[in-house]
Design a protein around this motif. Structure first.
Motif, PDB file in Angstrom:
ATOM      1  N   PHE A 105      11.022 -15.687   6.671  1.00 36.27           N
ATOM      2  CA  PHE A 105       9.776 -15.308   7.323  1.00 36.27           C
ATOM      3  C   PHE A 105       8.609 -15.931   6.549  1.00 36.27           C
ATOM      4  N   LEU A 106       7.498 -16.107   7.244  1.00 34.13           N
ATOM      5  CA  LEU A 106       6.319 -16.711   6.619  1.00 34.13           C
ATOM      6  C   LEU A 106       5.089 -15.920   7.032  1.00 34.13           C
ATOM      7  N   TYR A 107       4.241 -15.609   6.036  1.00 37.28           N
ATOM      8  CA  TYR A 107       3.068 -14.770   6.288  1.00 37.28           C
ATOM      9  C   TYR A 107       1.799 -15.565   5.985  1.00 37.28           C
ATOM     10  N   THR A 108       0.816 -15.447   6.883  1.00 31.81           N
ATOM     11  CA  THR A 108      -0.472 -16.104   6.672  1.00 31.81           C
ATOM     12  C   THR A 108      -1.599 -15.095   6.849  1.00 31.81           C
ATOM     13  N   TYR A 109      -2.731 -15.360   6.226  1.00 28.60           N
ATOM     14  CA  TYR A 109      -3.830 -14.400   6.182  1.00 28.60           C
ATOM     15  C   TYR A 109      -5.132 -15.141   5.927  1.00 28.60           C
ATOM     16  N   ARG A 110      -6.267 -14.464   6.093  1.00 29.00           N
ATOM     17  CA  ARG A 110      -7.587 -15.041   5.841  1.00 29.00           C
ATOM     18  C   ARG A 110      -7.896 -14.909   4.355  1.00 29.00           C
ATOM     19  N   THR A 111      -7.809 -16.019   3.627  1.00 32.30           N
ATOM     20  CA  THR A 111      -7.879 -15.968   2.163  1.00 32.30           C
ATOM     21  C   THR A 111      -9.282 -15.693   1.636  1.00 32.30           C
ATOM     22  N   SER A 112     -10.299 -15.843   2.483  1.00 36.42           N
ATOM     23  CA  SER A 112     -11.664 -15.563   2.024  1.00 36.42           C
ATOM     24  C   SER A 112     -11.938 -14.066   1.927  1.00 36.42           C
ATOM     25  N   SER A 113     -11.113 -13.257   2.592  1.00 30.43           N
ATOM     26  CA  SER A 113     -11.263 -11.805   2.493  1.00 30.43           C
ATOM     27  C   SER A 113     -10.776 -11.315   1.132  1.00 30.43           C
ATOM     28  N   SER A 114     -11.133 -10.098   0.774  1.00 31.14           N
ATOM     29  CA  SER A 114     -10.793  -9.591  -0.552  1.00 31.14           C
ATOM     30  C   SER A 114      -9.289  -9.413  -0.705  1.00 31.14           C
ATOM     31  N   VAL A 115      -8.820  -9.495  -1.937  1.00 32.49           N
ATOM     32  CA  VAL A 115      -7.405  -9.331  -2.233  1.00 32.49           C
ATOM     33  C   VAL A 115      -6.922  -7.942  -1.830  1.00 32.49           C
ATOM     34  N   LEU A 116      -7.718  -6.920  -2.079  1.00 32.85           N
ATOM     35  CA  LEU A 116      -7.304  -5.556  -1.730  1.00 32.85           C
ATOM     36  C   LEU A 116      -7.184  -5.384  -0.218  1.00 32.85           C
ATOM     37  N   PHE A 117      -8.117  -5.945   0.534  1.00 35.33           N
ATOM     38  CA  PHE A 117      -8.058  -5.901   1.998  1.00 35.33           C
ATOM     39  C   PHE A 117      -6.822  -6.646   2.493  1.00 35.33           C
ATOM     40  N   ASN A 118      -6.586  -7.837   1.950  1.00 35.58           N
ATOM     41  CA  ASN A 118      -5.421  -8.620   2.368  1.00 35.58           C
ATOM     42  C   ASN A 118      -4.115  -7.932   1.990  1.00 35.58           C
ATOM     43  N   GLY A 119      -4.110  -7.280   0.844  1.00 38.40           N
ATOM     44  CA  GLY A 119      -2.918  -6.557   0.436  1.00 38.40           C
ATOM     45  C   GLY A 119      -2.613  -5.399   1.371  1.00 38.40           C
ATOM     46  N   GLN A 120      -3.650  -4.663   1.774  1.00 33.97           N
ATOM     47  CA  GLN A 120      -3.468  -3.555   2.718  1.00 33.97           C
ATOM     48  C   GLN A 120      -2.870  -4.060   4.026  1.00 33.97           C
ATOM     49  N   ASN A 121      -3.393  -5.180   4.528  1.00 35.95           N
ATOM     50  CA  ASN A 121      -2.892  -5.732   5.785  1.00 35.95           C
ATOM     51  C   ASN A 121      -1.464  -6.250   5.646  1.00 35.95           C
ATOM     52  N   PHE A 122      -1.148  -6.864   4.517  1.00 37.55           N
ATOM     53  CA  PHE A 122       0.213  -7.359   4.295  1.00 37.55           C
ATOM     54  C   PHE A 122       1.203  -6.189   4.313  1.00 37.55           C
ATOM     55  N   ALA A 123       0.867  -5.112   3.626  1.00 33.18           N
ATOM     56  CA  ALA A 123       1.738  -3.937   3.610  1.00 33.18           C
ATOM     57  C   ALA A 123       1.906  -3.361   5.004  1.00 33.18           C
ATOM     58  N   SER A 124       0.820  -3.323   5.767  1.00 38.68           N
ATOM     59  CA  SER A 124       0.876  -2.792   7.123  1.00 38.68           C
ATOM     60  C   SER A 124       1.784  -3.628   8.011  1.00 38.68           C
ATOM     61  N   VAL A 125       1.678  -4.952   7.881  1.00 38.04           N
ATOM     62  CA  VAL A 125       2.527  -5.849   8.676  1.00 38.04           C
ATOM     63  C   VAL A 125       3.997  -5.663   8.303  1.00 38.04           C
ATOM     64  N   LEU A 126       4.291  -5.581   7.010  1.00 42.68           N
ATOM     65  CA  LEU A 126       5.678  -5.385   6.574  1.00 42.68           C
ATOM     66  C   LEU A 126       6.237  -4.069   7.111  1.00 42.68           C
ATOM     67  N   LYS A 127       5.417  -3.042   7.059  1.00 45.01           N
ATOM     68  CA  LYS A 127       5.859  -1.713   7.506  1.00 45.01           C
ATOM     69  C   LYS A 127       6.222  -1.718   8.986  1.00 45.01           C
ATOM     70  N   SER A 128       5.463  -2.466   9.782  1.00 45.93           N
ATOM     71  CA  SER A 128       5.717  -2.494  11.220  1.00 45.93           C
ATOM     72  C   SER A 128       6.831  -3.471  11.597  1.00 45.93           C
ATOM     73  N   ALA A 129       7.071  -4.473  10.760  1.00 45.83           N
ATOM     74  CA  ALA A 129       8.033  -5.522  11.116  1.00 45.83           C
ATOM     75  C   ALA A 129       9.459  -5.212  10.690  1.00 45.83           C
ATOM     76  N   PHE A 130       9.624  -4.406   9.629  1.00 47.31           N
ATOM     77  CA  PHE A 130      10.957  -4.214   9.066  1.00 47.31           C
ATOM     78  C   PHE A 130      11.315  -2.733   8.968  1.00 47.31           C
ATOM     79  N   LYS A 131      12.603  -2.490   8.873  1.00 44.50           N
ATOM     80  CA  LYS A 131      13.096  -1.139   8.638  1.00 44.50           C
ATOM     81  C   LYS A 131      13.104  -0.840   7.146  1.00 44.50           C
ATOM     82  N   LYS A 132      13.099   0.430   6.826  1.00 47.51           N
ATOM     83  CA  LYS A 132      12.996   0.831   5.421  1.00 47.51           C
ATOM     84  C   LYS A 132      14.166   0.333   4.589  1.00 47.51           C
TER      85      LYS A 132
END
Length: 361
Positions: free
Chosen positions: A135-162
């Protein structure tokens, strides 16, 4: 001399990026669409439109097609196989005010960092294709690291099983976004089974640090690089094991992440060192290496962008692996020739590390 060449080339590349941006603007959503997407994202009805996870479907040709990159929401995942996720680093030309990129542009951004690695996977180097789904993940790198981290976690949570097994392979800024994700409110303990960082500035980079040098050209460069929240989050921090002090330099974001994230035993850090500032493929990395090495304070071991101690988190990760003669881009498998032994050797070593991390209890 070195500094002037570096500044000239850097801004030339930025102008080139702007030209590329204008040329491909047709691949972006309209500004009206962007506003609609962001409103829906703010209401929690859709994920952030600048962020996306793709599943890669191997084929036979090295001429990778967009059709091989499938929106993970619609992909057919094999939940019996572990997943590896590539996450790229920073794009200095990117701004939050840019329109939302369409899928073609998102895929292009991914390939700009990981094309060689994707091909190595497709060609089953080290049996990677047999063992893992990619899998490959892309994001808006100009946004803050904490904001991007929150979104990355959210995407992982919705895409995969525990109970899915997930290893993140993160280049540069992608490493600290991943670390941030593991501290976010959307992260569930154990969601990520291990992380391989590739030249990630876990203690920041002097090139994003205002007090690194008194040279006015370098100060102007730093000012440009840190116009965005994402750029500011790459600043050097004086806090951390083995850190060299730059007067007045601080980075609250990295300090927060490094203080609160305690599971460094599931991180393996790879770092490049240009011995004598040579071995690079692009000459601007040699110039960057010379600036880092010669400026007071000096960072003699680096890949042209990230100092060694930052890339290895002061030796606090599970393992630190040095690759001599690799510049910052080469630490993402990117060599001019996809068959270059340096690219292949790094990929093979990383797959060994993935195997090791998955074997942990």
């Amino acid at each position: 001399m070195y500094l002037k060449r570096f500044i000239f080339l850097f801004f030339s590349l930025c102008f080139l990026n702007q030209c590329i941006y204008d040329f491909y603007k047709k691949e972006f959503e309209t500004d009206k669409d962007s506003n609609r997407f962001f409103l829906l994202a703010a209401l929690g009805l859709i994920s952030n439109p600048n962020h996306k996870l793709f599943q890669f479907l191997p084929a036979t040709s090295r001429n990778l097609k967009n059709e091989q990159f499938i929106d993970s929401y619609f992909s057919e995942k094999n939940n019996g196989r572990p997943k590896i996720i590539f996450i790229h680093g920073w794009n200095p030309a990117e701004r939050d005010s840019d329109p939302v990129p369409g899928d073609s542009k998102k895929i292009e951004n991914i390939q700009n960092t990981f094309r060689n690695g994707i091909i190595h996977y497709q060609e089953n180097i080290s049996s990677a294709k047999d063992k893992y789904e990619l899998f490959l993940y892309t994001y808006r790198t100009s946004s803050s690291v904490l904001f991007n981290g929150q979104n990355f976690a959210s995407v992982l949570k919705s895409a995969f099983k525990k109970d899915d097994k997930i290893i993140v392979i993160a280049h540069s800024m992608g490493g600290i976004v991943t670390r941030s994700a593991m501290l976010s409110s959307d992260y569930e303990s154990g969601m990520i089974d291990g992380v391989v960082t590739l030249a990630s500035p876990q203690y920041g980079s002097p090139f994003a640090t205002p007090n690194f040098s008194d040279d006015p050209l370098l100060k102007n460069l730093v000012s440009y690089l840190t116009e965005t929240l994402g750029g500011k989050d790459l600043r050097h921090t004086n806090k951390g094991t083995g850190q060299i002090t730059i007067n007045g330099s601080e980075n609250d974001t990295l300090d927060y992440i490094n203080t609160n994230l305690t599971d460094n035993s599931r991180f393996i850090s790879y770092y490049g060192v240009l011995n004598g500032c040579s071995g690079n493929e692009a000459f601007y990395y040699a110039t960057g290496c010379q600036i880092l090495s010669s400026t007071n304070p000096g960072f003699s071991a680096n890949d042209g962008i990230v100092p060694e101690n930052s890339a290895i988190l002061g030796g606090l990760t599970r393992k630190q692996l040095k690759f001599t003669g690799y510049d910052h881009s080469m630490m993402a498998f990117q060599t001019n020739d996809v068959d270059d032994l340096k690219s292949l050797a790094l990929f093979q070593a990383v797959i060994v590390s993935v195997d090791e991390l998955l074997a942990l209890p």
